[in-house]
Write a protein that holds these residues in place. Structure first.
Motif, PDB file in Angstrom:
ATOM      1  N   VAL A 262       0.865  -1.173   0.000  1.00 40.28           N
ATOM      2  CA  VAL A 262       0.000   0.000   0.000  1.00 40.28           C
ATOM      3  C   VAL A 262       0.904   1.226   0.000  1.00 40.28           C
ATOM      4  O   VAL A 262       2.049   1.165   0.438  1.00 40.28           O
ATOM      5  N   VAL A 263       0.395   2.324  -0.496  1.00 46.59           N
ATOM      6  CA  VAL A 263       1.117   3.590  -0.449  1.00 46.59           C
ATOM      7  C   VAL A 263       0.515   4.438   0.668  1.00 46.59           C
ATOM      8  O   VAL A 263      -0.698   4.663   0.696  1.00 46.59           O
ATOM      9  N   GLY A 264       1.369   4.868   1.586  1.00 47.51           N
ATOM     10  CA  GLY A 264       0.950   5.773   2.644  1.00 47.51           C
ATOM     11  C   GLY A 264       1.534   7.148   2.378  1.00 47.51           C
ATOM     12  O   GLY A 264       2.760   7.302   2.358  1.00 47.51           O
ATOM     13  N   VAL A 265       0.684   8.123   2.131  1.00 46.56           N
ATOM     14  CA  VAL A 265       1.151   9.483   1.880  1.00 46.56           C
ATOM     15  C   VAL A 265       1.326  10.171   3.227  1.00 46.56           C
ATOM     16  O   VAL A 265       0.350  10.443   3.924  1.00 46.56           O
ATOM     17  N   ASN A 266       2.574  10.397   3.611  1.00 41.60           N
ATOM     18  CA  ASN A 266       2.884  11.013   4.896  1.00 41.60           C
ATOM     19  C   ASN A 266       2.608  12.512   4.794  1.00 41.60           C
ATOM     20  O   ASN A 266       3.267  13.222   4.045  1.00 41.60           O
ATOM     21  N   CYS A 267       1.627  12.973   5.540  1.00 42.83           N
ATOM     22  CA  CYS A 267       1.169  14.361   5.437  1.00 42.83           C
ATOM     23  C   CYS A 267       2.012  15.267   6.332  1.00 42.83           C
ATOM     24  O   CYS A 267       1.690  15.491   7.504  1.00 42.83           O
ATOM     25  N   PHE A 268       3.109  15.763   5.785  1.00 41.63           N
ATOM     26  CA  PHE A 268       3.995  16.651   6.531  1.00 41.63           C
ATOM     27  C   PHE A 268       3.342  18.019   6.719  1.00 41.63           C
ATOM     28  O   PHE A 268       2.604  18.496   5.851  1.00 41.63           O
ATOM     29  N   GLU A 269       3.654  18.652   7.851  1.00 43.76           N
ATOM     30  CA  GLU A 269       3.171  20.005   8.085  1.00 43.76           C
ATOM     31  C   GLU A 269       3.764  20.944   7.036  1.00 43.76           C
ATOM     32  O   GLU A 269       4.951  20.892   6.740  1.00 43.76           O
ATOM     33  N   GLY A 270       2.918  21.783   6.480  1.00 45.81           N
ATOM     34  CA  GLY A 270       3.380  22.750   5.496  1.00 45.81           C
ATOM     35  C   GLY A 270       3.443  22.225   4.080  1.00 45.81           C
ATOM     36  O   GLY A 270       3.645  22.995   3.137  1.00 45.81           O
ATOM     37  N   ALA A 271       3.279  20.911   3.903  1.00 42.64           N
ATOM     38  CA  ALA A 271       3.307  20.338   2.549  1.00 42.64           C
ATOM     39  C   ALA A 271       1.935  20.496   1.904  1.00 42.64           C
ATOM     40  O   ALA A 271       0.905  20.425   2.579  1.00 42.64           O
TER      41      ALA A 271
ATOM     42  N   VAL B 199      -3.991  -1.106  -5.990  1.00 48.87           N
ATOM     43  CA  VAL B 199      -3.051  -0.747  -4.924  1.00 48.87           C
ATOM     44  C   VAL B 199      -3.692   0.310  -4.028  1.00 48.87           C
ATOM     45  O   VAL B 199      -3.973   1.423  -4.494  1.00 48.87           O
ATOM     46  N   PRO B 200      -3.924  -0.005  -2.750  1.00 47.77           N
ATOM     47  CA  PRO B 200      -4.524   0.991  -1.854  1.00 47.77           C
ATOM     48  C   PRO B 200      -3.587   2.180  -1.631  1.00 47.77           C
ATOM     49  O   PRO B 200      -2.370   2.016  -1.565  1.00 47.77           O
ATOM     50  N   LEU B 201      -4.164   3.370  -1.527  1.00 50.56           N
ATOM     51  CA  LEU B 201      -3.420   4.575  -1.207  1.00 50.56           C
ATOM     52  C   LEU B 201      -4.121   5.254  -0.037  1.00 50.56           C
ATOM     53  O   LEU B 201      -5.334   5.474  -0.078  1.00 50.56           O
ATOM     54  N   MET B 202      -3.361   5.542   1.020  1.00 51.59           N
ATOM     55  CA  MET B 202      -3.933   6.090   2.248  1.00 51.59           C
ATOM     56  C   MET B 202      -3.148   7.313   2.690  1.00 51.59           C
ATOM     57  O   MET B 202      -1.927   7.339   2.571  1.00 51.59           O
ATOM     58  N   MET B 203      -3.853   8.310   3.197  1.00 49.72           N
ATOM     59  CA  MET B 203      -3.199   9.455   3.814  1.00 49.72           C
ATOM     60  C   MET B 203      -2.880   9.091   5.260  1.00 49.72           C
ATOM     61  O   MET B 203      -3.671   8.408   5.930  1.00 49.72           O
ATOM     62  N   CYS B 204      -1.729   9.527   5.750  1.00 51.77           N
ATOM     63  CA  CYS B 204      -1.356   9.158   7.118  1.00 51.77           C
ATOM     64  C   CYS B 204      -0.431  10.205   7.716  1.00 51.77           C
ATOM     65  O   CYS B 204       0.053  11.099   7.026  1.00 51.77           O
ATOM     66  N   ASP B 205      -0.202  10.061   9.011  1.00 50.26           N
ATOM     67  CA  ASP B 205       0.780  10.871   9.736  1.00 50.26           C
ATOM     68  C   ASP B 205       1.694   9.895  10.448  1.00 50.26           C
ATOM     69  O   ASP B 205       1.264   9.209  11.388  1.00 50.26           O
ATOM     70  N   ALA B 206       2.937   9.799  10.003  1.00 47.77           N
ATOM     71  CA  ALA B 206       3.871   8.802  10.542  1.00 47.77           C
ATOM     72  C   ALA B 206       4.170   9.013  12.014  1.00 47.77           C
ATOM     73  O   ALA B 206       4.698   8.121  12.673  1.00 47.77           O
ATOM     74  N   ARG B 207       3.812  10.164  12.564  1.00 44.86           N
ATOM     75  CA  ARG B 207       4.066  10.445  13.977  1.00 44.86           C
ATOM     76  C   ARG B 207       2.954   9.939  14.878  1.00 44.86           C
ATOM     77  O   ARG B 207       3.125   9.839  16.092  1.00 44.86           O
ATOM     78  N   GLU B 208       1.791   9.645  14.272  1.00 50.84           N
ATOM     79  CA  GLU B 208       0.605   9.305  15.050  1.00 50.84           C
ATOM     80  C   GLU B 208       0.361   7.795  15.047  1.00 50.84           C
ATOM     81  O   GLU B 208       0.143   7.200  13.987  1.00 50.84           O
ATOM     82  N   ARG B 209       0.367   7.204  16.229  1.00 53.90           N
ATOM     83  CA  ARG B 209       0.203   5.753  16.360  1.00 53.90           C
ATOM     84  C   ARG B 209      -1.081   5.249  15.693  1.00 53.90           C
ATOM     85  O   ARG B 209      -1.062   4.269  14.953  1.00 53.90           O
TER      86      ARG B 209
ATOM     87  N   VAL C 296      -2.411  -2.781   5.084  1.00 50.65           N
ATOM     88  CA  VAL C 296      -1.429  -3.651   4.416  1.00 50.65           C
ATOM     89  C   VAL C 296      -1.808  -5.118   4.597  1.00 50.65           C
ATOM     90  O   VAL C 296      -1.803  -5.902   3.638  1.00 50.65           O
ATOM     91  N   VAL C 297      -2.124  -5.497   5.826  1.00 52.28           N
ATOM     92  CA  VAL C 297      -2.453  -6.899   6.106  1.00 52.28           C
ATOM     93  C   VAL C 297      -3.688  -7.317   5.316  1.00 52.28           C
ATOM     94  O   VAL C 297      -3.701  -8.371   4.668  1.00 52.28           O
ATOM     95  N   GLU C 298      -4.723  -6.484   5.343  1.00 50.78           N
ATOM     96  CA  GLU C 298      -5.953  -6.829   4.621  1.00 50.78           C
ATOM     97  C   GLU C 298      -5.699  -6.925   3.118  1.00 50.78           C
ATOM     98  O   GLU C 298      -6.183  -7.861   2.458  1.00 50.78           O
ATOM     99  N   HIS C 299      -4.935  -5.978   2.587  1.00 53.18           N
ATOM    100  CA  HIS C 299      -4.642  -6.003   1.149  1.00 53.18           C
ATOM    101  C   HIS C 299      -3.809  -7.229   0.772  1.00 53.18           C
ATOM    102  O   HIS C 299      -4.084  -7.895  -0.232  1.00 53.18           O
TER     103      HIS C 299
END
Length: 201
Positions: free
Chosen positions: A137-146, A164-174, A184-187
């Motif tokens: 899967v592709v995780g788009v890490n949403c950086f501040e200011g981007a 291919v799944p594409l998801m927005m995410c924040d790598a800092r947030e659990r 990822v597991v489900e896909h």
């Protein structure tokens, strides 16, 4: 190894352990992702960036980054009593890509982290998993200011297959990272089931 408590009169649960890779370009947030979700102290193999590496390390867009992963990051998360994920973060710089073949052995699937400011940096990871037949899967890490772009625009820019799944995410947030890992597991499970069905028909 048996983890977790068992109910009275029931044997302890032997969890299924799955290996997930976390890949992407230099400075995209792989080490942060593994660290934010790992229930153990993550193993990191980071080294300080040096002047000697400046000609080959493109730090444009991540000028504040002073270290780089040279082998891997490692963490663990228990999604359910019977399901444990082992996370292996791959090095992002081209000169360390020889590690990817070793790390990908036995992997169920992968997360390709993307940064919309340097989207081309994740092309190599997308190509690698497509060639190796490893679901991702592709995780788009949403950086501040981007700049934020619609998922469909990012998908088109990466030339991703519809499956291919594409998801927005924040790598800092659990919680955000956990959603990506569940994705990822489900896909990967659905992808494997489709392949088995194709082989038997």
């Amino acid at each position: 190894m048996i983890l977790g408590r068992s109910e009275r009169g029931k044997p302890p649960v032997e969890p299924v352990t799955l290996k997930i890779l976390v890949a992407g370009g230099f400075g995209v947030g792989k080490t942060t992702l593994v660290g934010s979700v790992s229930e153990i102290r993550p193993l990191r193999t980071e080294e300080t960036l040096t002047e000697a590496g400046r000609p080959v390390d493109d730090t444009s867009g991540v000028e504040g980054k002073h270290t780089t992963t040279v082998a891997m990051d490692f963490g663990r998360i228990t999604l359910r009593e019977d399901l444990v994920l082992y996370l292996f973060g791959t090095p992002g710089q081209e000169r360390f890509w020889f590690m990817w073949d070793e790390l990908s052995e036995g992997a169920l699937g992968a997360v390709v982290l993307a940064d919309t400011r340097r989207l081309e940096d994740c092309f190599a990871a997308v190509d690698y998993f497509e060639r190796r037949g490893i679901p991702f899967v592709v995780g788009v890490n949403c950086f501040e200011g981007a700049a934020r772009y619609p998922a469909q625009d990012v998908r088109r820019a990466l030339d991703l297959d519809d499956g291919v799944p594409l998801m927005m995410c924040d790598a800092r947030e659990r919680a955000s990272v956990k959603d990506v890992l569940i994705g990822v597991v489900e896909h990967a499970m659905a992808w494997s089931a489709d392949r088995r069905q194709t082989v038997t028909t």
